[in-house]
Scaffold this motif. Structure first.
Motif, PDB file in Angstrom:
ATOM      1  N   ASN A   1      58.683  40.940  24.960  1.00 26.03           N
ATOM      2  CA  ASN A   1      57.782  41.904  25.887  1.00 26.03           C
ATOM      3  C   ASN A   1      57.870  43.511  25.105  1.00 26.03           C
ATOM      4  N   MET A   2      58.046  43.559  23.481  1.00 25.97           N
ATOM      5  CA  MET A   2      57.900  44.590  23.151  1.00 25.97           C
ATOM      6  C   MET A   2      56.693  44.670  22.094  1.00 25.97           C
ATOM      7  N   TYR A   3      56.226  46.062  22.080  1.00 22.12           N
ATOM      8  CA  TYR A   3      55.375  46.454  21.334  1.00 22.12           C
ATOM      9  C   TYR A   3      55.241  47.555  20.318  1.00 22.12           C
ATOM     10  N   TYR A   4      54.766  47.857  19.638  1.00 23.40           N
ATOM     11  CA  TYR A   4      54.353  48.881  18.701  1.00 23.40           C
ATOM     12  C   TYR A   4      54.520  50.139  19.407  1.00 23.40           C
ATOM     13  N   TYR A   5      55.517  51.101  18.939  1.00 23.51           N
ATOM     14  CA  TYR A   5      55.566  52.514  19.876  1.00 23.51           C
ATOM     15  C   TYR A   5      55.497  53.641  18.653  1.00 23.51           C
ATOM     16  N   GLU A   6      56.115  53.477  17.596  1.00 23.05           N
ATOM     17  CA  GLU A   6      55.779  54.503  16.511  1.00 23.05           C
ATOM     18  C   GLU A   6      56.600  54.188  15.154  1.00 23.05           C
TER      19      GLU A   6
ATOM     20  N   THR B   1      68.323  38.521  27.677  1.00 29.89           N
ATOM     21  CA  THR B   1      69.468  38.587  28.636  1.00 29.89           C
ATOM     22  C   THR B   1      70.198  40.135  28.613  1.00 29.89           C
ATOM     23  N   PHE B   2      70.296  40.496  27.183  1.00 28.96           N
ATOM     24  CA  PHE B   2      70.902  41.915  26.844  1.00 28.96           C
ATOM     25  C   PHE B   2      70.244  43.027  27.518  1.00 28.96           C
ATOM     26  N   MET B   3      68.837  42.817  27.527  1.00 27.66           N
ATOM     27  CA  MET B   3      67.649  43.787  27.910  1.00 27.66           C
ATOM     28  C   MET B   3      67.846  43.949  29.596  1.00 27.66           C
ATOM     29  N   GLU B   4      67.907  42.792  29.883  1.00 26.05           N
ATOM     30  CA  GLU B   4      68.075  42.750  31.513  1.00 26.05           C
ATOM     31  C   GLU B   4      69.260  43.371  32.143  1.00 26.05           C
ATOM     32  N   GLU B   5      70.540  43.293  31.373  1.00 26.68           N
ATOM     33  CA  GLU B   5      71.622  43.722  31.811  1.00 26.68           C
ATOM     34  C   GLU B   5      71.959  45.211  31.182  1.00 26.68           C
ATOM     35  N   LEU B   6      71.084  45.768  30.468  1.00 23.60           N
ATOM     36  CA  LEU B   6      70.945  47.193  30.374  1.00 23.60           C
ATOM     37  C   LEU B   6      70.127  47.827  31.440  1.00 23.60           C
ATOM     38  N   HIS B   7      69.096  47.085  31.893  1.00 23.84           N
ATOM     39  CA  HIS B   7      68.383  47.745  33.148  1.00 23.84           C
ATOM     40  C   HIS B   7      69.309  47.572  34.396  1.00 23.84           C
ATOM     41  N   LYS B   8      69.833  46.400  34.636  1.00 23.32           N
ATOM     42  CA  LYS B   8      70.712  46.345  35.838  1.00 23.32           C
ATOM     43  C   LYS B   8      72.032  47.179  35.867  1.00 23.32           C
ATOM     44  N   GLU B   9      72.758  46.967  34.712  1.00 22.77           N
ATOM     45  CA  GLU B   9      74.050  47.412  34.870  1.00 22.77           C
ATOM     46  C   GLU B   9      74.265  49.194  34.524  1.00 22.77           C
ATOM     47  N   HIS B  10      73.172  49.657  33.679  1.00 20.11           N
ATOM     48  CA  HIS B  10      73.195  50.702  33.118  1.00 20.11           C
ATOM     49  C   HIS B  10      72.094  51.685  33.625  1.00 20.11           C
ATOM     50  N   GLY B  11      71.252  51.176  34.284  1.00 24.88           N
ATOM     51  CA  GLY B  11      70.287  51.813  34.675  1.00 24.88           C
ATOM     52  C   GLY B  11      69.232  52.407  33.590  1.00 24.88           C
ATOM     53  N   VAL B  12      69.159  51.394  32.539  1.00 21.00           N
ATOM     54  CA  VAL B  12      68.144  52.123  31.494  1.00 21.00           C
ATOM     55  C   VAL B  12      66.743  51.843  31.896  1.00 21.00           C
ATOM     56  N   GLU B  13      65.973  52.778  31.433  1.00 20.10           N
ATOM     57  CA  GLU B  13      64.451  52.573  31.906  1.00 20.10           C
ATOM     58  C   GLU B  13      63.585  52.197  30.914  1.00 20.10           C
ATOM     59  N   ASN B  14      64.077  52.720  29.504  1.00 21.81           N
ATOM     60  CA  ASN B  14      63.226  52.531  28.351  1.00 21.81           C
ATOM     61  C   ASN B  14      64.065  51.949  27.286  1.00 21.81           C
ATOM     62  N   ILE B  15      63.674  50.611  26.662  1.00 24.05           N
ATOM     63  CA  ILE B  15      64.606  50.088  25.641  1.00 24.05           C
ATOM     64  C   ILE B  15      63.621  50.127  24.387  1.00 24.05           C
TER      65      ILE B  15
ATOM     66  N   ILE C   1      59.713  50.401  11.850  1.00 28.03           N
ATOM     67  CA  ILE C   1      58.749  50.372  12.831  1.00 28.03           C
ATOM     68  C   ILE C   1      59.646  50.185  14.058  1.00 28.03           C
ATOM     69  N   ARG C   2      59.096  51.252  15.076  1.00 27.24           N
ATOM     70  CA  ARG C   2      59.848  51.079  16.396  1.00 27.24           C
ATOM     71  C   ARG C   2      59.028  50.503  17.417  1.00 27.24           C
ATOM     72  N   TYR C   3      59.695  49.489  18.228  1.00 27.70           N
ATOM     73  CA  TYR C   3      58.988  48.999  19.131  1.00 27.70           C
ATOM     74  C   TYR C   3      59.547  49.531  20.428  1.00 27.70           C
ATOM     75  N   LYS C   4      58.788  49.393  21.613  1.00 24.28           N
ATOM     76  CA  LYS C   4      59.288  49.743  22.941  1.00 24.28           C
ATOM     77  C   LYS C   4      58.942  48.586  23.770  1.00 24.28           C
ATOM     78  N   GLU C   5      59.907  48.213  24.611  1.00 26.06           N
ATOM     79  CA  GLU C   5      59.614  47.204  25.835  1.00 26.06           C
ATOM     80  C   GLU C   5      58.627  47.820  26.801  1.00 26.06           C
ATOM     81  N   LEU C   6      57.871  46.637  27.067  1.00 28.27           N
ATOM     82  CA  LEU C   6      56.498  46.967  28.102  1.00 28.27           C
ATOM     83  C   LEU C   6      57.137  46.173  29.426  1.00 28.27           C
ATOM     84  N   ARG C   7      57.306  47.143  30.301  1.00 30.06           N
ATOM     85  CA  ARG C   7      57.927  46.426  31.579  1.00 30.06           C
ATOM     86  C   ARG C   7      56.804  46.780  32.774  1.00 30.06           C
ATOM     87  N   LEU C   8      56.542  45.677  33.361  1.00 28.30           N
ATOM     88  CA  LEU C   8      55.707  45.802  34.399  1.00 28.30           C
ATOM     89  C   LEU C   8      56.151  45.606  35.562  1.00 28.30           C
ATOM     90  N   SER C   9      56.419  46.677  36.431  1.00 27.82           N
ATOM     91  CA  SER C   9      57.363  46.956  37.583  1.00 27.82           C
ATOM     92  C   SER C   9      56.498  46.869  38.875  1.00 27.82           C
TER      93      SER C   9
END
Length: 175
Positions: free
Chosen positions: A147-152, A114-128, A167-175
């Protein structure tokens, strides 16, 4: 960010009023083992941290702090926050902490979704992004469930333990 509800939780602004609930878990070594801060020695430590972070969240659009609260009894069982950065404030990196009495019940996965959904909706965040120490398998699983996967792999300096490999993970968004 506005307050939001999930099936079992409320994510609302954290405040100094949550200090007793926070101290219950923030004093435990098992909780702070993978965090950038040491176990709290007294209730005052939790009050100071919550005061500082909640003020920052009110003053800056680039920082969000929420208390994770059980609907059934209005108990604050953890926190989740995000620093928003980058060109146009399109990137965010979150952190979270949960009382061990509530581990392995799906609460953090539910809160993070839910937190990630709100970051996208309310703050216009593209990469989490989220980071964890290699040994912190529970955090890895929470991120994978969302839906997060290894990034770096990165190194960061923490006041309480020096340089740490994360270990840094990044959200994989399928838009």
């Amino acid at each position: 960010m506005k307050d939001v509800e999930t099936e079992r939780l409320i994510l609302r602004d954290a405040s100094v009023d949550d200090a007793e609930d926070m101290f219950e878990y923030a004093k435990l070594e098992e909780v702070t083992k993978y965090l950038s801060w040491k176990p709290h020695i007294s209730l005052k430590d939790s009050e100071k941290l919550l005061d500082s972070l909640s003020k920052e969240a009110k003053e800056k659009d680039s920082y969000v702090l929420k208390a994770i609260v059980l609907k059934e009894n209005d108990k604050m069982i953890g926190t989740i926050d995000a620093r928003i950065f980058g060109d146009g404030l399109k990137d965010a990196e979150f952190g979270y902490c949960l009382n061990p009495k509530y581990w392995n019940k799906g609460y953090m996965s539910e809160a993070l979704k839910t937190f990630m959904e709100e970051l996208h909706k309310e703050h216009g965040v593209e990469n989490i992004f989220g980071s964890f120490e290699r040994e912190n398998i529970a955090s890895k699983r929470v991120m994978q469930k969302n839906n997060m996967y290894y990034y770096e792999t990165v190194k960061r300096n923490f006041k309480n333990k020096g340089e740490v490999e994360l270990i840094r993970y990044k959200e994989l968004r399928l838009s």
